[in-house]
Design an enzyme around this catalytic site. Structure first.
Site, PDB file in Angstrom:
ATOM      1  N   THR A 125       0.397  -1.238   0.016  1.00  0.00           N
ATOM      2  CA  THR A 125       0.027   0.556  -0.063  1.00  0.00           C
ATOM      3  C   THR A 125       1.072   1.306  -0.057  1.00  0.00           C
ATOM      4  O   THR A 125       1.490   1.464   0.934  1.00  0.00           O
ATOM      5  CB  THR A 125      -0.598  -0.094   1.226  1.00  0.00           C
ATOM      6  OG1 THR A 125      -1.813  -1.063   0.648  1.00  0.00           O
ATOM      7  CG2 THR A 125      -1.943   1.812   1.417  1.00  0.00           C
ATOM      8  N   ILE A 156       2.009  -0.062   6.891  1.00  0.00           N
ATOM      9  CA  ILE A 156       2.533  -1.761   7.021  1.00  0.00           C
ATOM     10  C   ILE A 156       2.828  -2.751   8.331  1.00  0.00           C
ATOM     11  O   ILE A 156       3.506  -1.662   9.189  1.00  0.00           O
ATOM     12  CB  ILE A 156       4.119  -1.034   6.214  1.00  0.00           C
ATOM     13  CG1 ILE A 156       3.962  -0.842   4.666  1.00  0.00           C
ATOM     14  CG2 ILE A 156       4.955  -2.057   5.925  1.00  0.00           C
ATOM     15  CD1 ILE A 156       3.106  -1.391   4.080  1.00  0.00           C
ATOM     16  N   GLU A 364      -5.620  -6.243   3.102  1.00  0.00           N
ATOM     17  CA  GLU A 364      -5.490  -7.576   2.709  1.00  0.00           C
ATOM     18  C   GLU A 364      -6.666  -8.188   1.263  1.00  0.00           C
ATOM     19  O   GLU A 364      -7.778  -8.901   1.041  1.00  0.00           O
ATOM     20  CB  GLU A 364      -4.869  -8.895   3.745  1.00  0.00           C
ATOM     21  CG  GLU A 364      -3.187  -8.669   3.940  1.00  0.00           C
ATOM     22  CD  GLU A 364      -3.502  -9.580   4.573  1.00  0.00           C
ATOM     23  OE1 GLU A 364      -3.957 -10.565   4.011  1.00  0.00           O
ATOM     24  OE2 GLU A 364      -3.153 -10.131   5.563  1.00  0.00           O
ATOM     25  N   GLY A 365      -7.655  -6.867   0.942  1.00  0.00           N
ATOM     26  CA  GLY A 365      -8.208  -6.875   0.541  1.00  0.00           C
ATOM     27  C   GLY A 365      -9.749  -6.695   0.818  1.00  0.00           C
ATOM     28  O   GLY A 365     -10.363  -7.003   1.582  1.00  0.00           O
ATOM     29  N   GLU A 368     -14.961  -4.325  -0.547  1.00  0.00           N
ATOM     30  CA  GLU A 368     -15.621  -5.157  -2.073  1.00  0.00           C
ATOM     31  C   GLU A 368     -14.698  -5.510  -2.210  1.00  0.00           C
ATOM     32  O   GLU A 368     -15.694  -6.012  -3.863  1.00  0.00           O
ATOM     33  CB  GLU A 368     -15.721  -3.170  -1.959  1.00  0.00           C
ATOM     34  CG  GLU A 368     -17.204  -1.959  -0.996  1.00  0.00           C
ATOM     35  CD  GLU A 368     -16.556  -2.286   0.340  1.00  0.00           C
ATOM     36  OE1 GLU A 368     -15.527  -2.636   0.715  1.00  0.00           O
ATOM     37  OE2 GLU A 368     -17.551  -1.492   1.242  1.00  0.00           O
TER      38      GLU A 368
END
Ligand code: FAD
Length: 380
Positions: A125, A156, A364-365, A368
């Site tokens: 990210t 992080i 981690e996603g 959505e």
């Protein structure tokens, strides 16, 4: 189809429960309040084999699979999500080395990590690239036999405590496909030009370390490339296919822990001359919690089972993480509701669980993104 755990799996689950129940309760609140990383606990967990559980024995691990790691994640998060997060994430990134690393990279990173001597992180990210991983601009330019890295990564996990990071960098900006422009590079935290700054005041999982990473002309040898140049995006998607299963297991743990606390409170608290548990609306809440947890658990275990068979199913993994995440958030909220005003106060664990649960729907996603993965596989 066999829904029973093996004897080994039962033993691992029991050992993880005993460790968490023995070590976490006394220090959980303090680590949350002080936003302190439990470094000593990581060492203890490693000594007992929990950290290296699913890594090969030749690198100091126990050679178990993803399902066994799920069992441990579930038990740790059941007792305290913050400490559980710090322990389960201590190897975050090591699966990338396991999947794509050279023998040299595996020997260098995996062995100290499984022994609890080193911690790993994964830096994807950036301030302007979150869900859209292909938009990452941290660049790694070739200079002779080295890469020179410049850029900033944010949010992080393990940022100020890790020794090694998988850093996804732009290496092939000219490639016409935006998914073929990135590569994964191993960066050691003692490289000149690397700086990590801890981020405070998170909503939850405050025992977990989160940081911003800054790379200013960080020089690493080309031997630090993990996998293939230009394949970084795809490598990370495969990596998430595995790690998201464990995030699903974390959600089940948080939901299980919150439900157990809600049941205990409902049985002991009296209003209108009867225990809360005698009211049908409370009983329905408990029944719904238990059903959602069981459905989520079945999905997560199946996703782990398939990954252990060498056939990770990205649709199943996305379903599992999304559903389990929703279960974690909903169950924690209902647990607070059953506690009434007490649930809103910091002295009660459910207040912390409620804050901790939300992360599952983000990292981690996001939920959505998980739904996009599921829908794409159906509508393709
Ligand atoms: C505590 C914590 C730990 C973390 N650890 C790590 C780590 O170790 N390594 C790392 O690299 N990152 C880490 N992250 C970052 C995390 O993975 C990202 O925050 C996450 O992927 C979302 O990215 P974003 O925050 O930029 O949100 P955005 O991508 O800006 O999304 C904002 C909202 O828009 C939605 N959205 C975005 N795109 C779409 C779309 N196409 N369709 C529908 N909705 C969409 C998202 O679902 C979300 O709800 C961590 C974050 C936190 C909070």
């Amino acid at each position: 189809m066999d829904f029973n755990l093996t004897k080994d799996q039962e033993d691992i689950k029991k050992a993880a429960r005993e460790f968490a129940e023995g070590e976490f309760p006394e220090i959980a609140q303090e680590h949350d309040q002080q936003e302190r990383y439990p470094r000593d606990l990581v060492t203890k967990a490693a000594d007992l084999g929990f950290i290296g559980l699913n890594f090969p024995e030749e690198y100091g691990g126990s050679g178990y699979g993803y399902l066994e790691k799920c069992l441990v994640a579930e038990e740790f998060w059941r007792v305290d999500p913050g400490l559980g997060s710090a322990l389960i994430s201590a190897t975050f990134g090591a699966d990338m080395v396991k999947l794509y690393g050279t023998e040299e990279q595996k020997g260098k990173c995996l062995t100290p990590i499984t022994k609890g001597e080193a911690i790993m992180g994964s830096a994807i990210t950036e301030p302007d690239a979150g869900s859209d991983v292909a938009a990452i601009v941290t660049e790694a330019k070739k200079d002779g036999n080295d890469y020179i890295i410049n850029g900033t990564k944010t949010f992080i996990t393990n940022g100020t405590v890790a020794s090694y990071f998988n850093v996804i960098c732009l290496t092939n900006p000219e490639n016409p496909s935006r998914h073929k422009r990135h590569s994964v590079i191993l960066v050691e935290c003692d490289r000149e030009g690397f700086e990590a700054t801890k981020l405070y005041h998170k909503l939850g999982i405050r025992a977990s370390d989160t940081a911003e990473l800054c790379f200013k002309d960080v020089r690493v040898p080309k031997e630090n490339l993990i996998g293939e140049e230009g394949k970084g995006f795809y490598q990370f998607m495969e990596f998430f296919n595995i790690t998201r299963i464990h995030v699903g297991a974390e959600a089940i743990g948080i939901a299980q822990g919150a439900m157990e606390k809600a049941i205990a409170h409902a049985k002991s608290r009296t209003q209108f001359g009867q225990t809360l548990s005698s009211f049908q609306s409370i009983q329905f809440k408990i029944a719904e919690m238990a059903t959602r947890i069981q459905a989520s658990r079945n999905l997560v275990y199946e996703a782990a089972f398939r990954a252990d068979q060498g056939k990770p199913d990205h649709t199943l993994t996305a379903m599992a993480k999304w559903l389990a995440g929703e279960t974690g958030v909903r169950v924690a909220e209902e647990a607070v509701q059953i506690h009434g005003g007490y649930g809103y106060m910091g002295d009660y664990d459910v207040e912390r669980f409620y804050r901790d649960a939300k992360i599952i729907e983000i990292y981690e996603g996001t939920k959505e993104i998980e739904k996009i993965i599921v829908a794409r596989s159906l509508l393709r």
